[in-house]
Design an enzyme around this catalytic site. Structure first.
Site, PDB file in Angstrom:
ATOM      1  N   CYS A 156       0.849  -1.190   0.000  1.00  0.00           N
ATOM      2  CA  CYS A 156       0.000   0.000   0.000  1.00  0.00           C
ATOM      3  C   CYS A 156       0.880   1.233   0.000  1.00  0.00           C
ATOM      4  O   CYS A 156       2.099   1.149   0.043  1.00  0.00           O
ATOM      5  CB  CYS A 156      -0.859  -0.028   1.254  1.00  0.00           C
ATOM      6  SG  CYS A 156      -1.720  -1.586   1.482  1.00  0.00           S
ATOM      7  N   ARG A 184       1.003   2.176  -5.925  1.00  0.00           N
ATOM      8  CA  ARG A 184       1.303   1.153  -4.927  1.00  0.00           C
ATOM      9  C   ARG A 184       0.073   0.338  -4.538  1.00  0.00           C
ATOM     10  O   ARG A 184       0.184  -0.626  -3.780  1.00  0.00           O
ATOM     11  CB  ARG A 184       1.907   1.786  -3.669  1.00  0.00           C
ATOM     12  CG  ARG A 184       3.213   2.525  -3.920  1.00  0.00           C
ATOM     13  CD  ARG A 184       3.714   3.156  -2.633  1.00  0.00           C
ATOM     14  NE  ARG A 184       4.033   2.138  -1.671  1.00  0.00           N
ATOM     15  CZ  ARG A 184       5.240   1.551  -1.585  1.00  0.00           C
ATOM     16  NH1 ARG A 184       6.193   1.911  -2.416  1.00  0.00           N
ATOM     17  NH2 ARG A 184       5.469   0.608  -0.704  1.00  0.00           N
ATOM     18  N   TRP A 226      -3.555  -1.871  -1.366  1.00  0.00           N
ATOM     19  CA  TRP A 226      -3.534  -3.076  -2.195  1.00  0.00           C
ATOM     20  C   TRP A 226      -3.951  -4.190  -1.251  1.00  0.00           C
ATOM     21  O   TRP A 226      -3.233  -4.521  -0.305  1.00  0.00           O
ATOM     22  CB  TRP A 226      -2.133  -3.352  -2.743  1.00  0.00           C
ATOM     23  CG  TRP A 226      -2.131  -4.448  -3.764  1.00  0.00           C
ATOM     24  CD1 TRP A 226      -2.348  -4.302  -5.103  1.00  0.00           C
ATOM     25  CD2 TRP A 226      -1.899  -5.851  -3.567  1.00  0.00           C
ATOM     26  NE1 TRP A 226      -2.283  -5.530  -5.740  1.00  0.00           N
ATOM     27  CE2 TRP A 226      -2.012  -6.497  -4.825  1.00  0.00           C
ATOM     28  CE3 TRP A 226      -1.619  -6.628  -2.445  1.00  0.00           C
ATOM     29  CZ2 TRP A 226      -1.849  -7.875  -4.981  1.00  0.00           C
ATOM     30  CZ3 TRP A 226      -1.470  -8.009  -2.603  1.00  0.00           C
ATOM     31  CH2 TRP A 226      -1.578  -8.612  -3.861  1.00  0.00           C
ATOM     32  N   ASN A 278       1.221  -0.417   5.911  1.00  0.00           N
ATOM     33  CA  ASN A 278       1.664  -1.080   4.677  1.00  0.00           C
ATOM     34  C   ASN A 278       2.435  -2.330   5.088  1.00  0.00           C
ATOM     35  O   ASN A 278       3.436  -2.235   5.795  1.00  0.00           O
ATOM     36  CB  ASN A 278       2.566  -0.151   3.861  1.00  0.00           C
ATOM     37  CG  ASN A 278       3.178  -0.908   2.674  1.00  0.00           C
ATOM     38  OD1 ASN A 278       2.633  -1.895   2.211  1.00  0.00           O
ATOM     39  ND2 ASN A 278       4.341  -0.463   2.245  1.00  0.00           N
ATOM     40  N   GLY A 279       1.951  -3.491   4.688  1.00  0.00           N
ATOM     41  CA  GLY A 279       2.607  -4.748   5.067  1.00  0.00           C
ATOM     42  C   GLY A 279       1.565  -5.789   5.447  1.00  0.00           C
ATOM     43  O   GLY A 279       0.393  -5.667   5.078  1.00  0.00           O
ATOM     44  N   GLU A 327       9.286 -11.444 -21.537  1.00  0.00           N
ATOM     45  CA  GLU A 327       8.931 -10.088 -21.109  1.00  0.00           C
ATOM     46  C   GLU A 327       7.797  -9.518 -21.956  1.00  0.00           C
ATOM     47  O   GLU A 327       6.879  -8.881 -21.446  1.00  0.00           O
ATOM     48  CB  GLU A 327      10.164  -9.177 -21.166  1.00  0.00           C
ATOM     49  CG  GLU A 327       9.925  -7.730 -20.827  1.00  0.00           C
ATOM     50  CD  GLU A 327       9.336  -7.450 -19.453  1.00  0.00           C
ATOM     51  OE1 GLU A 327       8.885  -6.310 -19.224  1.00  0.00           O
ATOM     52  OE2 GLU A 327       9.269  -8.382 -18.615  1.00  0.00           O
ATOM     53  N   LYS A 351       4.262  -8.187 -20.408  1.00  0.00           N
ATOM     54  CA  LYS A 351       3.726  -6.838 -20.645  1.00  0.00           C
ATOM     55  C   LYS A 351       2.279  -6.910 -21.119  1.00  0.00           C
ATOM     56  O   LYS A 351       1.412  -6.205 -20.637  1.00  0.00           O
ATOM     57  CB  LYS A 351       4.587  -6.077 -21.668  1.00  0.00           C
ATOM     58  CG  LYS A 351       5.925  -5.614 -21.088  1.00  0.00           C
ATOM     59  CD  LYS A 351       5.840  -4.412 -20.223  1.00  0.00           C
ATOM     60  CE  LYS A 351       5.909  -4.628 -18.722  1.00  0.00           C
ATOM     61  NZ  LYS A 351       6.874  -5.397 -18.082  1.00  0.00           N
ATOM     62  N   GLU A 410      -0.103  -8.208 -18.206  1.00  0.00           N
ATOM     63  CA  GLU A 410      -0.343  -7.374 -17.017  1.00  0.00           C
ATOM     64  C   GLU A 410      -1.124  -6.105 -17.316  1.00  0.00           C
ATOM     65  O   GLU A 410      -1.766  -5.565 -16.418  1.00  0.00           O
ATOM     66  CB  GLU A 410       0.967  -7.077 -16.296  1.00  0.00           C
ATOM     67  CG  GLU A 410       1.961  -6.235 -17.001  1.00  0.00           C
ATOM     68  CD  GLU A 410       3.188  -5.974 -16.114  1.00  0.00           C
ATOM     69  OE1 GLU A 410       3.026  -5.752 -14.916  1.00  0.00           O
ATOM     70  OE2 GLU A 410       4.302  -6.016 -16.660  1.00  0.00           O
ATOM     71  N   HIS A 462       7.433 -29.427 -28.581  1.00  0.00           N
ATOM     72  CA  HIS A 462       7.384 -30.413 -27.489  1.00  0.00           C
ATOM     73  C   HIS A 462       6.094 -30.279 -26.670  1.00  0.00           C
ATOM     74  O   HIS A 462       6.020 -30.754 -25.545  1.00  0.00           O
ATOM     75  CB  HIS A 462       8.613 -30.245 -26.579  1.00  0.00           C
ATOM     76  CG  HIS A 462       9.898 -30.425 -27.329  1.00  0.00           C
ATOM     77  ND1 HIS A 462      10.336 -31.642 -27.780  1.00  0.00           N
ATOM     78  CD2 HIS A 462      10.797 -29.504 -27.748  1.00  0.00           C
ATOM     79  CE1 HIS A 462      11.487 -31.483 -28.435  1.00  0.00           C
ATOM     80  NE2 HIS A 462      11.773 -30.199 -28.438  1.00  0.00           N
ATOM     81  N   LYS A 507       2.983  -1.316  -8.061  1.00  0.00           N
ATOM     82  CA  LYS A 507       4.313  -1.068  -8.607  1.00  0.00           C
ATOM     83  C   LYS A 507       5.425  -1.696  -7.786  1.00  0.00           C
ATOM     84  O   LYS A 507       6.415  -2.198  -8.315  1.00  0.00           O
ATOM     85  CB  LYS A 507       4.544   0.449  -8.701  1.00  0.00           C
ATOM     86  CG  LYS A 507       5.862   0.852  -9.305  1.00  0.00           C
ATOM     87  CD  LYS A 507       5.933   0.441 -10.745  1.00  0.00           C
ATOM     88  CE  LYS A 507       7.251   0.716 -11.424  1.00  0.00           C
ATOM     89  NZ  LYS A 507       7.376   0.084 -12.715  1.00  0.00           N
TER      90      LYS A 507
HETATM   91  C1  AGP Z   1       6.620  -5.544 -14.216  1.00  0.00           C
HETATM   92  O1  AGP Z   1       6.025  -4.781 -15.170  1.00  0.00           O
HETATM   93  C2  AGP Z   1       5.909  -5.659 -12.967  1.00  0.00           C
HETATM   94  N1  AGP Z   1       5.596  -4.415 -12.423  1.00  0.00           N
HETATM   95  C3  AGP Z   1       6.557  -6.587 -11.954  1.00  0.00           C
HETATM   96  O2  AGP Z   1       6.682  -7.854 -12.540  1.00  0.00           O
HETATM   97  C4  AGP Z   1       7.931  -6.152 -11.443  1.00  0.00           C
HETATM   98  O3  AGP Z   1       8.890  -6.291 -12.427  1.00  0.00           O
HETATM   99  C5  AGP Z   1       8.317  -7.011 -10.236  1.00  0.00           C
HETATM  100  O4  AGP Z   1       7.355  -6.822  -9.235  1.00  0.00           O
HETATM  101  C6  AGP Z   1       9.700  -6.665  -9.716  1.00  0.00           C
HETATM  102  O5  AGP Z   1       9.726  -5.360  -9.258  1.00  0.00           O
HETATM  103  P1  AGP Z   1      11.139  -4.663  -8.920  1.00  0.00           P
HETATM  104  O6  AGP Z   1      11.915  -4.587 -10.187  1.00  0.00           O
HETATM  105  O7  AGP Z   1      10.754  -3.316  -8.387  1.00  0.00           O
HETATM  106  O8  AGP Z   1      11.809  -5.506  -7.890  1.00  0.00           O
END
Ligand code: AGP
Length: 608
Positions: free
Chosen positions: A2, A27, A74, A100-101, A481, A485, A488, A504, A603
């Protein structure tokens, strides 16, 4: 993960707290709320959903008062709802807490409190904190917070206000980030620096186990023994302006467009003639690195994909055995780490709990840690023996883009430096590589200028329900990757595969019109890639090919082709990922998705 904020001062509490929360919305955005003490009463405003809901609520029922805390959530414990939104209060409405946690032992604490006739209004773990502080309150908020903290297990950054002491905010940090912003005749607290920059550039980063008492003109810190401690102030280089979207419709779009400039800046900062300069936080000696025989990279999500590319680079260039591990697995699998491997943590935020736990696991085994990190002063940066900064500026879009290309850049430079120290590459080859690197910003810019081309392909496939991304060699992680993208931000199912692996099993999923994105740039495995595309074509797949300019063969092979400039194979992921970022971006926009705030994501993932 959060976002929490707090303010004590004379400015309008509503606008200061809201401005801070807007800066932290990446966040978590399941619900939000604020609280303030007004004439001895605790006033709370909280609501489910996006921050705009809270903004509208405050427009109707504004707060007053000079001390306040805020939260954007979150959800971990308790579904998104008005009741489960923070701040959480105790029975007497005397204490308000934002957190937060995760409180891992909240259940047993709640049972205890219910037995002692406490009445719970939410399903959150956080509410136990408010009830415990209230129960422990004997006229000194700091003392009651300290007493309560000793009962909690898990990770918790908290901010607390109390109707009996409206001249302070008490904060505590364990496992989740917390920074204090120092103002003139006012002070602030926040989970992350962007929420402070509109008011100050002078900050103090709290460490685990530290408690802070924040008053308008006084700040005190105490360690886990309750002793008063002095803490170092830092001045943040980022401008508040760098946090703006400028003329871009989304932060993600802005950050994709910033990539050429960021690589250019890194070239200027880190390549001096044919020498490399990784900055003052890179403390390993050439001798230490020349003897390196084993590297373990641990990271999450996009950073893990960058790490996977790092494996190819360290093995290709420096001939160093390199393992790549997902942090949440690395953390608990009791890995064999013989031969004093260098353990790397790759992270944009520097606060990802899994990667931090992986780092601490390796430290517990007395291994050296090198982190590639974007956020200065972050926990992972501070707990690493050495750090290389990504210099990518604040990354606000939840989907990581510019941090990814900068991570690959750092890994590339480091593998060249190691190959030099280990004599696995001669000077002329390194010179040639540096020459290639310096052409990157121009080539990246050229790809971005052709955005319309990739948008056209996105329009064609925007209604597809499933995608595969394939690549070979160093572009296999790039395919992973690309798939991440798309998943997500567009919520369309997508999977990345090593192209050679399709036959396979996964090829069974291919039917007429199945969209497959294939990275088939010129490389040592190009011919193999062409065969894999042919196999898919013979099952009537729609193959979207990322190819090298001038390649006539793929023109007839792909149903859609997007060309990128020719480049050295090991550098190609930095270029071939850009059309995949834009492809995902435009498909998400065309499907009306909230690109910067994708559902269920945040994030910085600060809980395990
Ligand atoms: C990627 O677009 C995501 N936001 C997520 O997978 C991110 O890469 C992952 O949580 C790692 O975050 P960091 O690089 O801040 O450790």
């Amino acid at each position: 993960m959060c976002g929490i904020v707090g303010y004590i001062g004379d400015k309008d509490i509503n606008s200061v707290l809201m401005a801070g929360l807007w800066r932290l919305e990446y966040r978590g955005y399941d619900s939000s709320g604020v609280a303030s003490v007004i004439d001895g009463e605790m006033e709370v405003r909280k609501v489910k959903g996006r921050l705009m809901n809270l903004q509208e609520l405050l427009a109707e029922k504004p707060l007053s008062g000079t001390v306040g805390i805020g939260h954007t959530r979150w959800a971990t414990h308790g579904e998104p709802s008005d009741q489960n939104a923070h701040p959480q209060v105790g029975c007497k409405n005397m204490i308000a807490v934002v957190h937060n946690g995760i409180i891992e032992n909240y259940y047993s604490l709640k049972e205890e409190l219910v037995k002692r006739k406490h009445f719970f209004k939410s399903n959150t773990d956080t509410e136990v904190i408010a009830h415990l502080i209230e129960e422990n309150y004997k006229g000194n908020l700091k003392e009651s917070v300290s007493k309560t903290i000793s009962r909690l297990e898990g990770s918790f950054a908290i901010a607390v206000i109390c109707t009996e002491e409206p001249d302070k905010i008490v904060v505590y940090r364990y496992g989740s980030p917390l920074t204090v912003g120092i103002g003139k005749n006012e002070n602030l607290i926040a989970s992350d620096i962007p929420a402070l920059l509109d008011h100050t550039k002078d900050v103090i980063t709290m460490n685990d186990g530290e408690l802070g008492v924040i008053e308008k003109n006084k700040i005190e810190f105490f360690n886990s023994h309750g002793e008063r401690i002095e803490k170092e102030r830092k001045r943040i280089k980022w401008s508040a302006e760098s946090l703006e979207k400028l003329d871009f419709p989304h932060y993600m779009s802005k950050e994709i467009h910033e990539q050429p400039q960021i690589i250019k800046k890194n070239i200027e900062l880190k390549i001096k003639g044919n020498e490399f300069d990784f900055g003052v936080n890179f403390k390993f000696t050439p001798k230490e690195l020349a003897n390196l025989s084993h590297i373990i990279i641990q990271a999450c999500g996009t950073s893990w994909h960058a790490g996977y590319i790092g494996k190819y680079l360290f093995e290709n260039f420096a001939r160093i055995q390199t393992e790549i591990d997902i942090s949440s697995e690395f953390r608990y699998r009791n890995p064999v780490m013989d031969g004093e491997p260098l353990v790397m943590a790759i992270t944009q935020s520097g606060e990802t709990a899994d990667t931090l736990a992986g780092l601490r696991e390796a430290k517990a085994k007395f291994l050296k840690i090198l982190s590639l990190v974007n956020v200065r002063g972050s926990t992972i940066a501070r707990e690493s023996d050495s750090s290389i900064y990504l210099e990518a500026g604040p990354e606000i879009g939840v989907a990581s883009t510019k941090a990814f290309t900068s991570q690959i850049f750092q890994l590339y430079l480091l593998s060249l430096y190691l190959s030099k120290l280990k004599w696995t590459m001669d000077g002329s080859e390194i010179k040639k590589q540096i020459k290639e690197i310096k052409k990157l910003p121009q080539k990246m810019k050229k790809i971005i200028e052709k955005e319309k081309g990739i948008k056209k392909i996105a329009e064609k496939f925007k209604d597809a329900k499933d995608f595969m991304f394939i690549g070979r060699g160093i572009n296999y992680p790039t395919a992973l990757e690309g798939a991440l993208k798309l998943k997500e931000i567009s919520y369309i199912h997508a999977t990345g595969y090593p192209a050679g692996e399709m036959k396979h099993g996964p090829i069974a999923l291919i039917t007429e019109g199945s969209p497959v994105v294939a990275i088939a740039t010129k490389s040592s495995v190009y011919d193999k890639m062409l065969s894999n595309i042919e196999e898919l074509k013979s099952r009537k797949a729609e193959v979207i090919v990322i190819g090298t300019e001038g390649d006539e063969i793929i023109k007839n092979l792909g149903s859609d082709v997007f060309y990128i400039p020719e480049c050295e194979e090991n550098l190609s992921p930095i270029l071939s990922i850009i059309p995949l970022q834009l492809f995902a971006y435009h498909i998400a926009v065309l499907n009306g998705r909230d690109v910067d705030r994708p559902r269920n994501l945040a994030k910085s993932v600060t809980v395990e």
